[in-house]
Design an enzyme around this catalytic site. Structure first.
Site, PDB file in Angstrom:
ATOM      1  CB  THR A  47      -0.925   0.007   1.228  1.00  0.00           C
ATOM      2  OG1 THR A  47      -1.685  -1.199   1.232  1.00  0.00           O
ATOM      3  CG2 THR A  47      -1.873   1.193   1.212  1.00  0.00           C
ATOM      4  CE1 TYR A 135       2.613  -8.665   2.030  1.00  0.00           C
ATOM      5  CE2 TYR A 135       4.094  -6.870   1.465  1.00  0.00           C
ATOM      6  CZ  TYR A 135       2.831  -7.400   1.492  1.00  0.00           C
ATOM      7  OH  TYR A 135       1.783  -6.684   0.987  1.00  0.00           O
ATOM      8  CE  LYS A 163       1.040  -7.276   5.285  1.00  0.00           C
ATOM      9  NZ  LYS A 163       0.619  -7.520   3.887  1.00  0.00           N
TER      10      LYS A 163
END
Length: 309
Positions: A47, A135, A163
């Site tokens: 993001t 990630y 994550k």
């Protein structure tokens, strides 16, 4: 609370068309998250458009974050890069600026294999000397971490969390059981995919890595705390309030939608980095309606509300 627990809010990184960071706008977004009392900030995640920014601008973003909220809320910094040497440099930059943790995705043009990813992560974890979160973002990187690879990495010094994307079958509880069996109780497991963040917390995950919390942290935190308390009824009610926004995330991608939200809330006036194009007027109107719906629910049920647009 650990860096890798609770609500981690991922803001956009405001920048002009050339990729030059707007430090004042970024500071406003970060202060908003800190004042809402989210558990951590995920700076320069997907993001946050990390892949669109130069090393210098990424360094400026971390420095801005630490000058603005350092010591008040933990800041985890994305350090993904195609070359291992570049990711190592970014990890060292984050450490030097005072970041609390690192987030690393296996960014690549050439498809990677498990051993290559293992060596990449080991090098960055050693260079950064900060708690590091894996990630696992196959939608962007086209690399999916196997259970075996996550288990191997969980034993590397400084690698303390993962994550995860939402499982395709939707069975978070079973996946959590498998991951915890392979990694041990100290290793933290969190989920992204905002529409599944609260249900994942209800199922026992440690963290919700949230896009929407980057701009609407108070509302996301209310949903997080309900899930952490095991209050399924409140989770269902609040998650339904987010429903129109979740639908837009799925249709257009949360990255594009968040730039519209930023403008609607008068937080800053920036477009997504090209070649990503801003959403058209009809879609923007739907985002505004989704925010109105969310505001109505929160205004009726709590003191949390969205600022007028």
């Amino acid at each position: 609370m650990s860096l890798f627990q609770g609500l981690s809010a991922f803001p956009i990184t405001p920048a002009d068309a050339s990729g030059r960071l707007d430090t004042a706008a970024l500071a406003r977004l970060l202060k908003n998250i800190e004042e809402a009392r989210a558990d951590s900030i995920g700076l320069l995640g997907s993001t946050g458009a990390y892949a669109f920014l130069t090393r210098e601008e990424r360094r400026r973003a971390v420095e801005t974050a630490m000058d603005t909220v350092g010591g008040k809320i933990p800041v985890m910094v994305g350090v993904g890069a195609i070359r291992t040497s570049d990711a190592v440099d970014l990890a060292r930059d984050a450490k030097a600026a005072g970041a609390d943790g690192l987030l690393l995705a296996p960014v690549s043009y050439t498809p990677l294999v498990d051993d290559e990813v293992f060596e990449h992560f080991t090098a960055v974890a050693d260079a950064g000397q900060l708690p590091l979160c894996i990630y696992n973002n196959p939608g962007t990187t086209r690399f999916t971490f196997s259970l075996d690879l996550i288990s191997r990495l969980s034993k590397v010094a400084n690698i303390e969390a993962v994550k995860m994307p939402l499982p395709s079958g939707g069975d978070v509880a079973s996946e959590l059981a498998s991951l915890r069996s392979a990694t041990g109780s100290a290793f933290r497991i969190g989920y992204s995919g905002d529409w599944g963040g609260a249900p994942a917390l209800l199922a026992g995950s440690d963290a919700w890595y949230s896009v929407v919390a980057g701009l609407l942290p108070s509302q996301a935190l209310a949903l997080t705390r309900a899930a952490q308390a095991g209050d399924a009824a409140t989770v269902e009610r609040l998650d339904a309030a987010f429903g129109p926004l979740w639908a837009l995330f799925k249709e257009f991608g949360s990255f594009r939608v968040m730039y519209v939200v930023t403008r609607l809330l008068n937080l800053c006036d920036v477009d997504p980095p090209r070649p990503v194009l801003p959403l058209k007027d009809q879609a923007r109107q739907r985002v505004a309606a989704a925010l109105d719906h969310l505001d109505a629910v929160f205004s009726a049920g709590s003191t949390v509300c969205i600022e007028p647009r």
